[in-house]
Design a protein around this motif. Structure first.
Motif, PDB file in Angstrom:
ATOM      1  N   UNK A 232      89.320 -12.620  -3.542  1.00  0.00           N
ATOM      2  CA  UNK A 232      89.364 -11.114  -3.598  1.00  0.00           C
ATOM      3  C   UNK A 232      88.926 -10.664  -2.196  1.00  0.00           C
ATOM      4  N   UNK A 233      89.258  -9.343  -1.772  1.00  0.00           N
ATOM      5  CA  UNK A 233      88.712  -8.786  -0.732  1.00  0.00           C
ATOM      6  C   UNK A 233      88.662  -7.223  -0.484  1.00  0.00           C
ATOM      7  N   UNK A 234      87.852  -6.738   0.253  1.00  0.00           N
ATOM      8  CA  UNK A 234      87.448  -5.342   0.389  1.00  0.00           C
ATOM      9  C   UNK A 234      87.602  -4.884   1.737  1.00  0.00           C
ATOM     10  N   UNK A 235      88.257  -3.767   2.076  1.00  0.00           N
ATOM     11  CA  UNK A 235      88.590  -3.260   3.551  1.00  0.00           C
ATOM     12  C   UNK A 235      87.781  -1.914   3.439  1.00  0.00           C
ATOM     13  N   UNK A 236      86.929  -1.781   4.244  1.00  0.00           N
ATOM     14  CA  UNK A 236      86.331  -0.601   4.654  1.00  0.00           C
ATOM     15  C   UNK A 236      86.378   0.101   5.861  1.00  0.00           C
ATOM     16  N   UNK A 237      86.321   1.378   6.078  1.00  0.00           N
ATOM     17  CA  UNK A 237      86.349   2.002   7.363  1.00  0.00           C
ATOM     18  C   UNK A 237      84.903   2.221   7.829  1.00  0.00           C
ATOM     19  N   UNK A 238      84.873   2.693   8.966  1.00  0.00           N
ATOM     20  CA  UNK A 238      83.573   2.958   9.534  1.00  0.00           C
ATOM     21  C   UNK A 238      82.483   3.842   8.744  1.00  0.00           C
ATOM     22  N   UNK A 239      83.264   4.952   7.856  1.00  0.00           N
ATOM     23  CA  UNK A 239      82.340   5.631   7.344  1.00  0.00           C
ATOM     24  C   UNK A 239      82.350   4.998   5.604  1.00  0.00           C
ATOM     25  N   UNK A 240      82.507   3.877   5.788  1.00  0.00           N
ATOM     26  CA  UNK A 240      82.287   2.853   4.627  1.00  0.00           C
ATOM     27  C   UNK A 240      83.247   3.657   3.192  1.00  0.00           C
TER      28      UNK A 240
ATOM     29  N   UNK B 237      86.286   2.811   1.147  1.00  0.00           N
ATOM     30  CA  UNK B 237      86.941   1.637   0.851  1.00  0.00           C
ATOM     31  C   UNK B 237      88.551   2.077   1.012  1.00  0.00           C
ATOM     32  N   UNK B 238      89.253   1.428   1.950  1.00  0.00           N
ATOM     33  CA  UNK B 238      90.679   1.679   2.082  1.00  0.00           C
ATOM     34  C   UNK B 238      91.459   0.736   1.138  1.00  0.00           C
ATOM     35  N   UNK B 239      90.907  -0.280   0.656  1.00  0.00           N
ATOM     36  CA  UNK B 239      91.681  -0.693  -0.346  1.00  0.00           C
ATOM     37  C   UNK B 239      90.975  -2.033  -0.947  1.00  0.00           C
TER      38      UNK B 239
END
Length: 591
Positions: free
Chosen positions: A79-87, A89-91
């Motif tokens: 499983x994985x988490x992708x976040x931008x710089x503002x934290x 969660x993109x998906x």
């Protein structure tokens, strides 16, 4: 407690050693393989990170599908988490709260294992080094565990196979090693049971090895041991035979005083029941003042020799310690010597000296008294002649005594040389009787000489034989009352010539017959001195007859007369010739 066999011990040790080796190798292999899987996963994540980062830098548009593609995200195992710089969660396919997101963005990039799962965290930066995305990957360890479980199955299968192979090899090897050793052990049991030839039956098949060398050397050792045992047995048998038949008694006691050995001579000489008896009991009963402890511990201050009189037997007791192999005193040996003969000989010597002194003292006293009377007084011629006659008689008596003593002393030191010649024994005896016929007639005796058969010439010392015959006839004349009968017979029987002198005189008591040939022994001392005897005549006669190979015996009883039998061997012609040649050689040397 039952002992494990050598083969079982070797197999157990061998199998345990192989198990330790196999389990050690399996353990280290397990750790290594697990580490390889982890390193491979880490490398996979790093490569995915590099590819995904490059794709974002080239194309800033975010595509979660690419994220799943690069990191091989799937809901069950990874499983994985992708976040931008503002934290934001993109998906994500993970359920996660805000506090966890804060933790994710604050933690430094790393690859670690948390609660049984592998976690990969990293940050994607732009060209200016600013964080633009955060990545959080969680990988289940189920796959690795399954792979390791499969590996362990293979490992345990191989361990089982190796264990079977190890058992087979160890049983085969140990059987080849232990078989000759078991045979050796069995043969040793046979040897201990008395079969000394059993060791020769051991065979070791196959190439020569240490076991073969051991068996061969043991065969040599066994043969030497067998030879030593036989030699020791022979020596023991010889010693036992010597001790059994020796005239001296031997007794052995241990340090506690227990009797451990005695030979028949010891029992006979001590004449005491020693069964189940101790040292102190035996010698206390014999009235011997001896102490076992003093003999053992005070050897230098304790007398080791004692004399004991048991009835008519005299014995010397010698006490000596013996040592064991470790130089420790093992007990005491008692040597029992029969000295009865020595004591009797010593008594005879003392008696002989006393007799000689007495025999010399009497005539010397008489001569001294009569000579002093002649010197001090003026005597009439008739009395003077009487005194001189007494002195002459006593001097002659002393001369005869000294002459007889000198002759016996020559016999004792073997300095008398027999002058053997051939002669007619009958003629010699007849002439001797003729010489003494006048003396016999003075006492009114009827003396006759009879030659009973044809006698071959004998080979002996003629003068000495004549001396013996003269002495025997003289004794018959002296000790036969007046008007007695004296018969002299000369004959030949069984290759022996014999002389018999028979009278009807006063005779000799039977209890004195055994001693009549002793020096100075007289049945009636007073009467013997009156007759002018020295008490040495029969001793000299016995010495002469025995030196000429004959024998002399006396049969008599009190008031029943006396019969003296002299036997002399008649030699064969060839023996006679040899003796003459020997005498001639001796005569030539003497000249």
């Amino acid at each position: 407690m039952k002992k494990n066999s050598l083969q079982t011990n070797i197999i157990i040790i061998f199998v345990l050693m192989m198990l330790v080796i196999l389990f050690s190798m399996s353990f280290f292999s397990y750790i290594k393989i697990k580490q390889i899987y982890i390193d491979s996963l880490r490398s996979e994540f790093n490569n995915a990170y590099i590819g995904f980062s490059n794709s974002i830098i080239k194309d800033s548009s975010i595509d979660y599908i690419n994220f799943i593609k690069y990191f091989a995200i799937h809901s069950e195992k990874r499983q994985g988490i992708l976040m931008d710089s503002n934290k934001n969660v993109l998906d994500s396919d993970m359920q996660i709260d805000k506090t966890q997101l804060i933790d994710i963005t604050t933690l430094a990039p790393e690859f670690t294992e948390i609660n049984g799962q592998y976690v990969y965290k990293n940050v994607i930066k732009d060209n200016q080094g600013q964080a633009i995305y955060y990545i959080y990957i969680m990988q289940s360890n189920e796959f690795i565990s399954m792979q390791l479980a499969e590996y362990l199955k293979i490992v345990f299968t191989l361990i089982g196979i190796f264990l079977i192979i190890t058992l087979t090899i160890s049983i085969t090897m140990t059987t080849n090693i232990v078989r000759p050793i078991n045979k050796l052990r069995k043969n040793l049991d046979d040897i201990l049971s008395g079969n000394n030839d059993a060791i020769a039956n051991i065979e070791v098949k196959g190439a020569e090895n240490e076991v073969y060398d051991l068996v061969e050397k043991f065969k040599i050792l066994s043969n030497r041991l067998n030879d030593n045992v036989i030699e020791i047995s022979n020596q023991k048998a010889q010693i036992e035979t010597i001790l059994l038949h020796m005239s001296d008694g031997i007794m052995a006691f241990d340090v506690y005083g227990n009797l451990i050995y005695e030979n028949p001579a010891a029992i006979r000489l001590l004449n005491v029941n020693t069964k189940n008896k101790r040292f102190d009991e035996i010698f206390k009963k014999l009235n011997v003042d001896v102490n076992l402890e003093k003999i053992i511990f005070l050897q230098d201050w304790t007398s080791s020799e004692q004399r004991l009189n048991i009835g008519d037997v005299f014995v010397n007791l010698y006490f000596e310690t013996f040592e064991k192999e470790d130089d420790v005193v093992g007990g005491v040996i008692v040597l029992i010597q029969d000295i009865t003969k020595q004591v009797k000989l010593d008594d005879m010597r003392k008696e002989f000296v006393a007799n000689v002194s007495h025999e010399l003292k009497t005539p010397i006293t008489t001569i001294k008294s009569y000579s002093e009377a002649l010197l001090e007084n003026q005597l009439e011629p008739e009395m003077e002649n009487k005194f001189l006659t007494v002195i002459s008689t006593e001097a002659q008596r002393m001369a005869r005594l000294v002459t007889d003593l000198l002759q016996l002393s020559k016999f004792d030191i073997n300095k008398v040389q027999n002058k053997k010649v051939k002669f007619d024994l009958g003629d010699l005896v007849k002439k001797t009787v003729d010489k003494m016929i006048i003396e016999a007639e003075k006492r009114g005796h009827n003396m006759e000489c009879h030659i009973t058969s044809s006698i071959p010439e004998i080979y002996a010392d003629k003068d000495s034989i004549e001396q013996v015959v003269l002495n025997i006839i003289t004794n018959s004349i002296k000790y036969t009352p007046d008007y007695g009968d004296i018969k002299v017979y000369v004959g030949f029987v069984y290759n022996d010539a014999y002389i018999k002198v028979i009278d009807n005189g006063i005779g000799i008591p039977k209890e004195d017959l055994e001693r009549v040939f002793e020096r100075f022994y007289r049945v009636d001392k007073a009467r013997s001195r009156e007759q002018g005897g020295t008490g040495l005549g029969l001793s000299i006669a016995k010495e002469i007859i025995e030196r000429n190979g004959g024998s002399i015996d006396i049969v008599s009883d009190i008031n029943q007369g006396t019969e003296v039998i002299i036997r002399l061997p008649v030699l064969q012609e060839e023996v006679l010739q040899d003796n003459e040649n020997i005498d001639k050689e001796k005569g030539g040397k003497n000249e």
